[in-house]
Design a protein around this motif. Structure first.
Motif, PDB file in Angstrom:
ATOM      1  N   MET A  66     -33.002-100.106  76.150  1.00  0.00           N
ATOM      2  CA  MET A  66     -33.921 -99.926  75.044  1.00  0.00           C
ATOM      3  C   MET A  66     -34.507 -98.519  75.118  1.00  0.00           C
ATOM      4  N   ASN A  67     -34.775 -97.920  73.963  1.00  0.00           N
ATOM      5  CA  ASN A  67     -35.356 -96.584  73.877  1.00  0.00           C
ATOM      6  C   ASN A  67     -36.598 -96.611  72.999  1.00  0.00           C
ATOM      7  N   VAL A  68     -37.535 -95.737  73.298  1.00  0.00           N
ATOM      8  CA  VAL A  68     -38.707 -95.540  72.452  1.00  0.00           C
ATOM      9  C   VAL A  68     -39.054 -94.060  72.491  1.00  0.00           C
ATOM     10  N   LYS A  69     -39.469 -93.535  71.376  1.00  0.00           N
ATOM     11  CA  LYS A  69     -39.851 -92.119  71.313  1.00  0.00           C
ATOM     12  C   LYS A  69     -41.304 -91.957  71.750  1.00  0.00           C
ATOM     13  N   VAL A  70     -41.549 -90.946  72.567  1.00  0.00           N
ATOM     14  CA  VAL A  70     -42.905 -90.658  73.024  1.00  0.00           C
ATOM     15  C   VAL A  70     -43.814 -90.421  71.815  1.00  0.00           C
ATOM     16  N   ASN A  71     -43.306 -89.706  70.813  1.00  0.00           N
ATOM     17  CA  ASN A  71     -44.112 -89.426  69.620  1.00  0.00           C
ATOM     18  C   ASN A  71     -44.539 -90.699  68.897  1.00  0.00           C
ATOM     19  N   ASP A  72     -43.707 -91.738  68.928  1.00  0.00           N
ATOM     20  CA  ASP A  72     -44.082 -93.008  68.296  1.00  0.00           C
ATOM     21  C   ASP A  72     -45.269 -93.635  69.023  1.00  0.00           C
ATOM     22  N   LEU A  73     -45.265 -93.549  70.342  1.00  0.00           N
ATOM     23  CA  LEU A  73     -46.384 -94.090  71.124  1.00  0.00           C
ATOM     24  C   LEU A  73     -47.646 -93.251  70.907  1.00  0.00           C
ATOM     25  N   VAL A  74     -47.488 -91.934  70.832  1.00  0.00           N
ATOM     26  CA  VAL A  74     -48.637 -91.058  70.561  1.00  0.00           C
ATOM     27  C   VAL A  74     -49.212 -91.386  69.188  1.00  0.00           C
ATOM     28  N   ARG A  75     -48.337 -91.543  68.214  1.00  0.00           N
ATOM     29  CA  ARG A  75     -48.786 -91.873  66.851  1.00  0.00           C
ATOM     30  C   ARG A  75     -49.549 -93.202  66.830  1.00  0.00           C
ATOM     31  N   MET A  76     -49.087 -94.147  67.615  1.00  0.00           N
ATOM     32  CA  MET A  76     -49.729 -95.454  67.695  1.00  0.00           C
ATOM     33  C   MET A  76     -51.165 -95.326  68.223  1.00  0.00           C
ATOM     34  N   LYS A  77     -51.405 -94.340  69.083  1.00  0.00           N
ATOM     35  CA  LYS A  77     -52.724 -94.166  69.714  1.00  0.00           C
ATOM     36  C   LYS A  77     -53.499 -92.996  69.122  1.00  0.00           C
ATOM     37  N   ARG A  78     -53.117 -92.540  67.959  1.00  0.00           N
ATOM     38  CA  ARG A  78     -53.762 -91.390  67.316  1.00  0.00           C
ATOM     39  C   ARG A  78     -55.276 -91.563  67.224  1.00  0.00           C
ATOM     40  N   GLY A  79     -55.744 -92.782  67.095  1.00  0.00           N
ATOM     41  CA  GLY A  79     -57.170 -93.048  66.961  1.00  0.00           C
ATOM     42  C   GLY A  79     -58.010 -92.679  68.173  1.00  0.00           C
ATOM     43  N   VAL A  80     -57.408 -92.597  69.364  1.00  0.00           N
ATOM     44  CA  VAL A  80     -58.187 -92.257  70.562  1.00  0.00           C
ATOM     45  C   VAL A  80     -58.232 -90.752  70.812  1.00  0.00           C
ATOM     46  N   ILE A  81     -57.436 -89.991  70.075  1.00  0.00           N
ATOM     47  CA  ILE A  81     -57.361 -88.538  70.313  1.00  0.00           C
ATOM     48  C   ILE A  81     -58.708 -87.843  70.117  1.00  0.00           C
ATOM     49  N   PRO A  82     -59.461 -88.113  69.039  1.00  0.00           N
ATOM     50  CA  PRO A  82     -60.771 -87.449  68.903  1.00  0.00           C
ATOM     51  C   PRO A  82     -61.716 -87.764  70.059  1.00  0.00           C
ATOM     52  N   GLY A  83     -61.689 -88.998  70.537  1.00  0.00           N
ATOM     53  CA  GLY A  83     -62.547 -89.366  71.664  1.00  0.00           C
ATOM     54  C   GLY A  83     -62.157 -88.654  72.947  1.00  0.00           C
ATOM     55  N   ILE A  84     -60.863 -88.527  73.191  1.00  0.00           N
ATOM     56  CA  ILE A  84     -60.386 -87.794  74.372  1.00  0.00           C
ATOM     57  C   ILE A  84     -60.786 -86.329  74.257  1.00  0.00           C
ATOM     58  N   ALA A  85     -60.652 -85.770  73.070  1.00  0.00           N
ATOM     59  CA  ALA A  85     -61.029 -84.364  72.855  1.00  0.00           C
ATOM     60  C   ALA A  85     -62.508 -84.150  73.158  1.00  0.00           C
ATOM     61  N   ARG A  86     -63.362 -85.034  72.664  1.00  0.00           N
ATOM     62  CA  ARG A  86     -64.809 -84.919  72.934  1.00  0.00           C
ATOM     63  C   ARG A  86     -65.106 -85.091  74.416  1.00  0.00           C
ATOM     64  N   LYS A  87     -64.486 -86.098  75.007  1.00  0.00           N
ATOM     65  CA  LYS A  87     -64.749 -86.434  76.407  1.00  0.00           C
ATOM     66  C   LYS A  87     -64.436 -85.266  77.347  1.00  0.00           C
ATOM     67  N   PHE A  88     -63.324 -84.589  77.101  1.00  0.00           N
ATOM     68  CA  PHE A  88     -62.901 -83.511  77.994  1.00  0.00           C
ATOM     69  C   PHE A  88     -63.165 -82.121  77.427  1.00  0.00           C
ATOM     70  N   ARG A  89     -63.837 -82.068  76.272  1.00  0.00           N
ATOM     71  CA  ARG A  89     -64.207 -80.805  75.634  1.00  0.00           C
ATOM     72  C   ARG A  89     -62.983 -79.908  75.408  1.00  0.00           C
ATOM     73  N   ILE A  90     -61.987 -80.509  74.762  1.00  0.00           N
ATOM     74  CA  ILE A  90     -60.756 -79.796  74.424  1.00  0.00           C
ATOM     75  C   ILE A  90     -60.474 -80.017  72.936  1.00  0.00           C
ATOM     76  N   SER A  91     -59.519 -79.288  72.404  1.00  0.00           N
ATOM     77  CA  SER A  91     -59.162 -79.467  70.998  1.00  0.00           C
ATOM     78  C   SER A  91     -58.380 -80.772  70.816  1.00  0.00           C
ATOM     79  N   GLU A  92     -58.309 -81.215  69.581  1.00  0.00           N
ATOM     80  CA  GLU A  92     -57.548 -82.438  69.318  1.00  0.00           C
ATOM     81  C   GLU A  92     -56.061 -82.250  69.599  1.00  0.00           C
ATOM     82  N   SER A  93     -55.540 -81.053  69.368  1.00  0.00           N
ATOM     83  CA  SER A  93     -54.117 -80.832  69.680  1.00  0.00           C
ATOM     84  C   SER A  93     -53.898 -80.870  71.200  1.00  0.00           C
ATOM     85  N   GLN A  94     -54.863 -80.360  71.961  1.00  0.00           N
ATOM     86  CA  GLN A  94     -54.764 -80.447  73.421  1.00  0.00           C
ATOM     87  C   GLN A  94     -54.891 -81.902  73.871  1.00  0.00           C
TER      88      GLN A  94
END
Length: 93
Positions: free
Chosen positions: A1-29
């Motif tokens: 079975m295969n899965v694309k990393v980008n598909d998993l990242v897309r699935m968790k897109r909602g946590v990206i702003p929180g991670i960015a705030r938590k570690f004081r980095i940009s959303e792309s980082q």
């Protein structure tokens, strides 16, 4: 079975702003950090990660999918952030 990393990242897109705030980095980082965390989680389950795709045993892929699905911004602490960032910088040199 295969899965694309980008598909998993897309699935968790909602946590990206929180991670960015938590570690004081940009959303792309933060998105890149999440991508690295997913790849490392896959490797810890002895799955193959090549060119943005994770492959391996169906059961292990399903387990990884469920694990990533449950992640929140609180999944990661400062130590995770430092370790994953350090490991990535070593790989890129």
């Amino acid at each position: 079975m295969n899965v694309k990393v980008n598909d998993l990242v897309r699935m968790k897109r909602g946590v990206i702003p929180g991670i960015a705030r938590k570690f004081r980095i940009s959303e792309s980082q933060a998105e890149n950090f999440l991508r690295i965390a997913i790849e490392e989680a896959a490797r810890s389950k002895r799955l193959s990660v090549k060119k943005g795709e994770i492959s391996g045993d169906d059961a292990a892929i399903s387990e990884l999918f469920r694990e990533v699905e449950s992640w929140t911004e609180d999944e990661f602490d400062e130590e995770d952030f430092e370790i994953l960032g350090y490991c990535r910088s070593i790989r890129e040199e």
